[in-house]
Design a protein around this motif. Structure first.
Motif, PDB file in Angstrom:
ATOM      1  N   LYS A 126       0.655  -1.069  -0.110  1.00 49.58           N
ATOM      2  CA  LYS A 126      -0.240  -0.007  -0.064  1.00 49.58           C
ATOM      3  C   LYS A 126       0.944   1.233   0.195  1.00 49.58           C
ATOM      4  N   LEU A 127       0.330   2.214  -1.027  1.00 46.73           N
ATOM      5  CA  LEU A 127       1.469   3.419  -1.071  1.00 46.73           C
ATOM      6  C   LEU A 127       1.103   4.462  -0.089  1.00 46.73           C
ATOM      7  N   ARG A 128       0.049   4.486   0.653  1.00 47.96           N
ATOM      8  CA  ARG A 128      -0.324   5.623   1.447  1.00 47.96           C
ATOM      9  C   ARG A 128      -0.529   5.451   2.781  1.00 47.96           C
ATOM     10  N   ILE A 129      -0.244   5.979   3.747  1.00 39.79           N
ATOM     11  CA  ILE A 129      -0.470   5.620   5.174  1.00 39.79           C
ATOM     12  C   ILE A 129      -1.753   5.931   5.463  1.00 39.79           C
ATOM     13  N   SER A 130      -2.128   5.397   6.771  1.00 40.57           N
ATOM     14  CA  SER A 130      -3.618   5.648   7.120  1.00 40.57           C
ATOM     15  C   SER A 130      -4.144   7.043   7.378  1.00 40.57           C
ATOM     16  N   LYS A 131      -5.004   7.412   7.518  1.00 42.08           N
ATOM     17  CA  LYS A 131      -5.561   8.910   8.029  1.00 42.08           C
ATOM     18  C   LYS A 131      -5.033   8.980   9.614  1.00 42.08           C
ATOM     19  N   GLU A 132      -5.112   7.902  10.415  1.00 40.07           N
ATOM     20  CA  GLU A 132      -4.799   7.919  11.768  1.00 40.07           C
ATOM     21  C   GLU A 132      -3.144   8.081  11.843  1.00 40.07           C
ATOM     22  N   ASP A 133      -2.424   7.161  10.865  1.00 36.49           N
ATOM     23  CA  ASP A 133      -0.973   7.671  10.924  1.00 36.49           C
ATOM     24  C   ASP A 133      -0.612   9.069  10.452  1.00 36.49           C
ATOM     25  N   GLU A 134      -1.430   9.530   9.534  1.00 37.80           N
ATOM     26  CA  GLU A 134      -1.005  10.967   9.127  1.00 37.80           C
ATOM     27  C   GLU A 134      -1.285  11.813  10.194  1.00 37.80           C
ATOM     28  N   SER A 135      -2.191  11.735  10.913  1.00 33.91           N
ATOM     29  CA  SER A 135      -2.572  12.675  12.161  1.00 33.91           C
ATOM     30  C   SER A 135      -1.630  12.682  13.030  1.00 33.91           C
ATOM     31  N   ILE A 136      -1.114  11.234  13.281  1.00 33.56           N
ATOM     32  CA  ILE A 136      -0.049  11.120  14.514  1.00 33.56           C
ATOM     33  C   ILE A 136       1.172  11.829  14.021  1.00 33.56           C
ATOM     34  N   GLY A 137       1.400  11.499  12.760  1.00 30.71           N
ATOM     35  CA  GLY A 137       2.821  11.735  12.001  1.00 30.71           C
ATOM     36  C   GLY A 137       3.686  10.553  11.845  1.00 30.71           C
ATOM     37  N   LEU A 138       4.334  10.930  10.627  1.00 26.14           N
ATOM     38  CA  LEU A 138       4.885   9.648  10.226  1.00 26.14           C
ATOM     39  C   LEU A 138       6.261   9.152  11.264  1.00 26.14           C
ATOM     40  N   ASP A 139       6.867  10.403  11.743  1.00 25.49           N
ATOM     41  CA  ASP A 139       8.024   9.776  12.702  1.00 25.49           C
ATOM     42  C   ASP A 139       7.622   8.825  13.622  1.00 25.49           C
ATOM     43  N   VAL A 140       6.498   8.987  14.368  1.00 26.01           N
ATOM     44  CA  VAL A 140       6.205   7.969  15.476  1.00 26.01           C
ATOM     45  C   VAL A 140       5.342   6.871  14.780  1.00 26.01           C
ATOM     46  N   SER A 141       4.758   7.318  13.805  1.00 28.03           N
ATOM     47  CA  SER A 141       3.866   5.913  13.199  1.00 28.03           C
ATOM     48  C   SER A 141       4.662   5.048  12.449  1.00 28.03           C
ATOM     49  N   LEU A 142       5.787   5.601  11.617  1.00 33.76           N
ATOM     50  CA  LEU A 142       6.514   4.525  10.876  1.00 33.76           C
ATOM     51  C   LEU A 142       7.624   4.135  11.480  1.00 33.76           C
ATOM     52  N   HIS A 143       8.373   5.073  12.415  1.00 33.08           N
ATOM     53  CA  HIS A 143       9.651   5.078  12.683  1.00 33.08           C
ATOM     54  C   HIS A 143       9.746   4.924  14.230  1.00 33.08           C
ATOM     55  N   GLY A 144       8.855   5.245  14.901  1.00 32.53           N
ATOM     56  CA  GLY A 144       8.757   5.165  16.512  1.00 32.53           C
ATOM     57  C   GLY A 144       9.680   6.030  17.446  1.00 32.53           C
ATOM     58  N   GLU A 145       9.883   7.321  16.566  1.00 39.73           N
ATOM     59  CA  GLU A 145      10.876   8.308  17.323  1.00 39.73           C
ATOM     60  C   GLU A 145      10.451   9.666  17.144  1.00 39.73           C
ATOM     61  N   LYS A 146      10.960  10.611  17.978  1.00 38.84           N
ATOM     62  CA  LYS A 146      10.507  12.108  17.475  1.00 38.84           C
ATOM     63  C   LYS A 146      11.658  12.930  17.482  1.00 38.84           C
ATOM     64  N   ALA A 147      11.614  13.860  16.549  1.00 38.30           N
ATOM     65  CA  ALA A 147      12.589  14.690  16.498  1.00 38.30           C
ATOM     66  C   ALA A 147      13.069  15.806  17.629  1.00 38.30           C
ATOM     67  N   TYR A 148      11.879  16.099  18.520  1.00 31.77           N
ATOM     68  CA  TYR A 148      12.152  16.924  19.071  1.00 31.77           C
ATOM     69  C   TYR A 148      11.403  16.412  20.482  1.00 31.77           C
ATOM     70  N   ASN A 149      12.329  16.314  21.746  1.00 34.25           N
ATOM     71  CA  ASN A 149      11.743  15.864  22.956  1.00 34.25           C
ATOM     72  C   ASN A 149      11.576  17.022  24.003  1.00 34.25           C
ATOM     73  N   VAL A 150      10.534  17.717  24.182  1.00 36.11           N
ATOM     74  CA  VAL A 150      10.531  18.805  24.924  1.00 36.11           C
ATOM     75  C   VAL A 150      10.258  18.304  26.312  1.00 36.11           C
TER      76      VAL A 150
END
Length: 412
Positions: A387-411
């Motif tokens: 499947k080419l496209r991520i789900s709507k839920e994953d798009e809302s969460i963001g690809l960093d967390v939904s696809l790679h399990g990490e965040k760019a910024y930890n505040v």
């Protein structure tokens, strides 16, 4: 060793390294322009292109692009797995550097082209699909077009090269190719839930744009494959067009929106760099100023008005910048090319030669058609299995967390 020139070898090695530096530059440029929840995803796309294509190029990519000609359409597999490739020159491309060095230099072109496309479908493509796309696209789109334009010599050359097309550093092979592919991918994958761009870190994007500008000197001047006057001219025309492109884009913003933006100015510089790429070794510095100015202006209208009118979601304006400026630059080469600048080239329309102008138009049409059709087929085939496209839920969460399990910024 007979024929090899140490100065030329050093120059091309450094130029290849400069082109490679464009990968982290592009990652920063794209990373700053997406939402903070997707910055790692788009960054990884650039590096995955470097990883995948570096291997693919050794296996078959280089051979398809620069192997012995087959019907003017692609290279044979004589050079697959770098068979018959060593430290001796290949006279079809250079007599002063080893063929293996030419492999390295051209590899970086293939890498950058693949990475550029990812900006068009930023924030919505699944990672496994991207891996398959970059592998198939570099094999069936990039490599054949590289052969058409640059492969072989004489009657055993790619069909566009036989026609006399002029593309010094990749207006057709890199820019139009990536721009059209990005547009097709953006349309096939579909729009984001929220299409309005939300750059999360403009200074990051500007830094990335500056690194791209720096690396572009290796891209363009290095394409001379030697320390000579053509390389010097390509360096100067590259810088001049970038400056003029920035002026063109910023001036349009100033006149229409009343304020020139930082991101717009650096985008205009990138547009100028794209526009001069096919002609940097063939046109005068004065011509390069005009080419860059028009390139920046055209890209402003493509990004601000054309995209809104047609409704496609080219997230980071791959077509608006690389496609539009690449088309203009390739046509402009057919207008302003001068044998007084490069005796190996040809005079353009401005100097009374309509034939080159006609060839450039044919080349633009052929590359757009082939790239659009084959990219579309590749995407549809991938979607049958992955499947080419991520789900709507994953798009809302963001690809960093939904696809790679990490965040760019930890505040904290």
């Amino acid at each position: 060793m007979d024929g090899l020139n140490g100065s030329d070898m050093a120059f091309v090695l450094i130029s290849a390294a400069l082109v490679m530096v464009m990968i982290p530059g592009l990652a920063l440029f794209y990373g700053g322009m997406v939402k903070s929840k997707n910055v790692l995803s788009i960054t990884l796309h650039s590096y995955v292109a470097l990883i995948i294509i570096s291997v693919q190029w050794i296996f078959i990519g280089y051979s398809i692009a620069f192997g012995p000609d087959k019907f003017g359409l692609f290279g044979g597999l004589d050079f697959s797995f770098l068979n018959n490739v060593g430290i001796l020159p290949n006279a079809d491309y250079s007599t002063t550097i080893p063929q293996l060095l030419f492999v390295i230099f051209q590899m970086m072109f293939a890498v950058v082209t693949g990475a550029v496309i990812s900006g068009a479908f930023a924030e919505r493509m699944r990672f496994p699909a991207f891996i398959m796309f970059i592998l198939l696209w570099s094999t069936f789109v990039y490599a054949p077009i590289a052969h058409w334009v640059w492969g072989g010599s004489g009657q055993n050359a790619g069909w566009l090269k036989q026609l006399g097309v002029q593309d010094f550093a990749g207006g057709l092979v890199v820019e139009i190719n990536s721009g059209v592919s990005g547009l097709v991918a953006a349309i096939v994958i579909g729009k984001r839930k929220k299409k309005v761009s939300e750059p999360h870190h403009i200074p990051m994007a500007v830094l990335g744009g500056g690194i791209l500008w720096f690396g572009w000197f290796g891209f363009n001047a290095g394409s001379a494959l030697a320390i000579n006057g053509t390389a010097v001219n390509a360096f100067l025309t590259t810088n001049s067009a970038a400056a003029a492109g920035a002026i063109g884009f910023a001036a349009c913003e100033w006149l229409i929106h009343k304020k020139p933006t930082t991101l717009g100015t650096i985008s205009g510089a990138i547009a100028g760099l794209v526009a001069i790429t096919p002609g940097c070794g063939y046109v005068t510095p004065m011509s390069s100023l005009f080419i860059g100015l028009v390139g920046g202006t055209l890209c402003f209208f493509a990004i601000v008005f054309l995209k809104a009118k047609l409704g496609y979601d080219d997230a980071l304006d791959v077509f608006g910048c690389h496609g539009v400026a690449g088309i203009w630059g390739t046509i402009a080469t057919g207008i302003f090319s001068s044998k007084a600048v490069n005796s190996a080239g040809a005079d353009g329309l401005f100097y009374g030669n309509f034939e080159l102008f006609k060839v450039q138009l044919i080349a633009v049409g052929a590359v757009i058609l082939y790239t659009a059709v084959v990219t579309f087929i590749i995407l549809k085939v991938i979607d049958l299995f992955i499947k080419l496209r991520i789900s709507k839920e994953d798009e809302s969460i963001g690809l960093d967390v939904s696809l790679h399990g990490e965040k760019a910024y930890n505040v904290i």
